[in-house]
Design an enzyme around this catalytic site. Structure first.
Site, PDB file in Angstrom:
ATOM      1  N   LYS A 156      -7.746   1.592  -3.381  1.00 42.95           N
ATOM      2  CA  LYS A 156      -7.395   1.154  -2.021  1.00 42.95           C
ATOM      3  C   LYS A 156      -7.519   2.318  -1.033  1.00 42.95           C
ATOM      4  CE  LYS A 156      -5.068  -1.024   1.302  1.00 42.95           C
ATOM      5  NZ  LYS A 156      -5.583  -2.119   2.065  1.00 42.95           N
ATOM      6  N   LYS A 201      -1.734   5.055   8.814  1.00 46.49           N
ATOM      7  CA  LYS A 201      -0.926   5.135   7.583  1.00 46.49           C
ATOM      8  C   LYS A 201      -1.858   5.341   6.385  1.00 46.49           C
ATOM      9  CE  LYS A 201       1.429   2.289   4.224  1.00 46.49           C
ATOM     10  NZ  LYS A 201       1.840   0.979   3.744  1.00 46.49           N
ATOM     11  N   THR A 245       0.867  -1.180   0.000  1.00 45.17           N
ATOM     12  CA  THR A 245       0.000   0.000   0.000  1.00 45.17           C
ATOM     13  C   THR A 245       0.902   1.227   0.000  1.00 45.17           C
ATOM     14  OG1 THR A 245      -1.650  -1.175   1.305  1.00 45.17           O
ATOM     15  CG2 THR A 245      -1.821   1.230   1.232  1.00 45.17           C
TER      16      THR A 245
HETATM   17  P1  NAD Z   1       5.528  -6.118   7.454  1.00 44.33           P
HETATM   18  O1  NAD Z   1       6.253  -4.992   8.078  1.00 44.33           O
HETATM   19  O2  NAD Z   1       5.074  -7.266   8.307  1.00 44.33           O
HETATM   20  O3  NAD Z   1       6.415  -6.743   6.259  1.00 44.33           O
HETATM   21  C1  NAD Z   1       7.239  -5.990   5.422  1.00 44.33           C
HETATM   22  C2  NAD Z   1       8.485  -6.830   5.113  1.00 44.33           C
HETATM   23  O4  NAD Z   1       9.294  -6.094   4.181  1.00 44.33           O
HETATM   24  C3  NAD Z   1       9.363  -7.105   6.336  1.00 44.33           C
HETATM   25  O5  NAD Z   1       9.608  -8.503   6.436  1.00 44.33           O
HETATM   26  C4  NAD Z   1      10.657  -6.324   6.054  1.00 44.33           C
HETATM   27  O6  NAD Z   1      11.815  -6.944   6.571  1.00 44.33           O
HETATM   28  C5  NAD Z   1      10.646  -6.311   4.530  1.00 44.33           C
HETATM   29  N1  NAD Z   1      11.467  -5.234   3.955  1.00 44.33           N
HETATM   30  C6  NAD Z   1      11.504  -3.917   4.278  1.00 44.33           C
HETATM   31  N2  NAD Z   1      12.368  -3.269   3.483  1.00 44.33           N
HETATM   32  C7  NAD Z   1      12.910  -4.180   2.645  1.00 44.33           C
HETATM   33  C8  NAD Z   1      13.860  -4.119   1.608  1.00 44.33           C
HETATM   34  N3  NAD Z   1      14.462  -2.961   1.287  1.00 44.33           N
HETATM   35  N4  NAD Z   1      14.181  -5.259   0.950  1.00 44.33           N
HETATM   36  C9  NAD Z   1      13.593  -6.439   1.276  1.00 44.33           C
HETATM   37  N5  NAD Z   1      12.663  -6.552   2.266  1.00 44.33           N
HETATM   38  C10 NAD Z   1      12.337  -5.443   2.938  1.00 44.33           C
HETATM   39  O7  NAD Z   1       4.282  -5.474   6.696  1.00 44.33           O
HETATM   40  P2  NAD Z   1       2.912  -6.198   6.252  1.00 44.33           P
HETATM   41  O8  NAD Z   1       1.916  -6.132   7.350  1.00 44.33           O
HETATM   42  O9  NAD Z   1       3.240  -7.510   5.632  1.00 44.33           O
HETATM   43  O10 NAD Z   1       2.378  -5.164   5.143  1.00 44.33           O
HETATM   44  C11 NAD Z   1       2.999  -5.091   3.862  1.00 44.33           C
HETATM   45  C12 NAD Z   1       2.214  -4.090   3.014  1.00 44.33           C
HETATM   46  O11 NAD Z   1       0.864  -4.542   2.901  1.00 44.33           O
HETATM   47  C13 NAD Z   1       2.153  -2.680   3.600  1.00 44.33           C
HETATM   48  O12 NAD Z   1       2.287  -1.759   2.553  1.00 44.33           O
HETATM   49  C14 NAD Z   1       0.785  -2.626   4.252  1.00 44.33           C
HETATM   50  O13 NAD Z   1       0.266  -1.309   4.301  1.00 44.33           O
HETATM   51  C15 NAD Z   1      -0.023  -3.506   3.302  1.00 44.33           C
HETATM   52  N6  NAD Z   1      -1.201  -4.161   3.902  1.00 44.33           N
HETATM   53  C16 NAD Z   1      -1.101  -4.743   5.117  1.00 44.33           C
HETATM   54  C17 NAD Z   1      -2.221  -5.371   5.660  1.00 44.33           C
HETATM   55  C18 NAD Z   1      -2.153  -6.046   7.010  1.00 44.33           C
HETATM   56  O14 NAD Z   1      -3.214  -6.411   7.555  1.00 44.33           O
HETATM   57  N7  NAD Z   1      -0.978  -6.275   7.571  1.00 44.33           N
HETATM   58  C19 NAD Z   1      -3.434  -5.400   4.944  1.00 44.33           C
HETATM   59  C20 NAD Z   1      -3.486  -4.822   3.673  1.00 44.33           C
HETATM   60  C21 NAD Z   1      -2.346  -4.203   3.159  1.00 44.33           C
END
Ligand code: NAD
Length: 296
Positions: free
Chosen positions: A172, A247, A97
């Site tokens: 979204k 966010k 997102t």
């Molecule tokens: P998260 O923080 O659990 O996972 C993100 C991952 O990205 C982490 O494992 C981190 O180590 C990795 N990362 C960060 N920078 C990096 C890089 N430069 N290279 C490689 N890996 C890297 O986040 P999440 O909850 O999985 O959410 C991910 C996305 O999905 C976000 O944009 C969030 O807004 C969106 N989202 C989340 C949810 C939810 O319920 N968690 C629902 C819909 C959308």
């Protein structure tokens, strides 16, 4: 048809999505800055990559699921990033997102190099990511969308083409602003009903069959009782945290300011969730707003 897929970002959401791709028989190479996250992906069928170069070099699809726009831009455009190493037919699919503007500027840069790219953010939380029941909202060229669709269907139950680049993020951001507002409105309605003498179940039985019915009520009721699976019945453990809602509301606010759209309620919602964060509730589920409404 089985494909070579690179998956970058194996957090709460990405781990389940990656596992579903591997389970379906795709060859998935997984990369994350966190080695534990990579090990978990290997345990669910992916092959470990220790650099982005290794992850993407054979891939027909490069999927990213990262915290925010700055991470997507860095993973795409840094010297050791995706653009420097992907093969020329790769289609880049960003499921994170991020801001509409960030998505459009990323695609414009990717386009210059000649790759296809889609913004494909998701609705549905960690449980939907694991179960393969996400909803994808996709922006980009029709031909790229058609190419990506079978891959996205492996991870989701609904896959929508929202129009050109950035339109997935636009859908979204508008959807999640509505969710943030409707959770507050639902909380106020349950609180009012209770103060007027109705218990939560009685009000739910009536309103869920009347014109006030909405997802925040019927699937995720912020008042304890009527919907057993809702976080309200588990001390507001997430789910979808206050921090994530904030966010998304801030992304909506920026997008609205840029587009000249009046989102008075969206801005008020952002202020209310920010107050919850100030009270130390950022890692609670966003439906904890019910408590705030009750206590005020
Ligand atoms: P998260 O923080 O659990 O996972 C993100 C991952 O990205 C982490 O494992 C981190 O180590 C990795 N990362 C960060 N920078 C990096 C890089 N430069 N290279 C490689 N890996 C890297 O986040 P999440 O909850 O999985 O959410 C991910 C996305 O999905 C976000 O944009 C969030 O807004 C969106 N989202 C989340 C949810 C939810 O319920 N968690 C629902 C819909 C959308």
């Amino acid at each position: 048809m089985m494909s070579n897929i690179a998956f970058i970002g194996l957090g709460n959401m990405g781990s389940g999505m990656c596992a579903n791709l591997a389970r379906a028989g795709h060859q998935v190479r997984a990369f994350d800055l966190n080695a534990e996250a990579v090990a978990k992906a290997v345990a669910t069928g992916a092959v470990a990559a220790t650099t982005i170069a290794q992850c993407v070099s054979d891939a027909s699809f490069v999927i990213t699921m990262l915290p925010a726009g700055k991470h997507v831009h860095s993973v795409y455009f840094d010297d050791d990033g995706v653009l420097a190493h992907a093969n020329e037919n790769a289609l880049l699919i960003d499921c994170s997102t991020i801001a509409v503007d960030e998505a459009r500027s990323a695609v414009a840069k990717v386009d210059e190099v000649g790759y296809g790219a889609l913004d494909a953010p998701v609705s549905g939380g960690v449980a939907a990511a694991s179960a393969g029941t996400l909803t994808f909202m996709v922006g980009g060229e029709t031909a790229d969308f058609e190419r990506a669709k079978p891959i996205l269907e492996t991870m989701g139950k609904n896959v929508f083409h929202a129009g050109p680049s950035g339109n997935g993020q636009a859908a979204k951001t508008a959807n999640n602003m509505l969710l943030g507002i409707s959770m507050i409105a639902t909380s106020e309605a349950f609180n009012l009903a209770e103060k007027l003498g109705l218990d939560a179940q009685t009000f739910f039985d009536i309103s869920s069959k009347a014109s006030g019915q909405c997802w925040s009520m019927t699937s995720y009721c912020p008042a304890p009782g009527p919907v057993p699976t809702s976080p309200a019945n588990n001390d507001y453990e997430p789910g979808f945290t206050v921090a994530m809602m904030l966010k998304d509301l801030r992304l909506a606010e920026d997008a609205a300011d840029g587009a000249g759209a009046d989102i008075a309620f969206g801005k008020q919602a952002e202020q209310l969730y920010a107050r919850l964060e100030d009270q130390g509730l950022s890692s609670k589920d966003f439906s904890v707003v019910m408590r705030h409404v009750k206590d005020d």
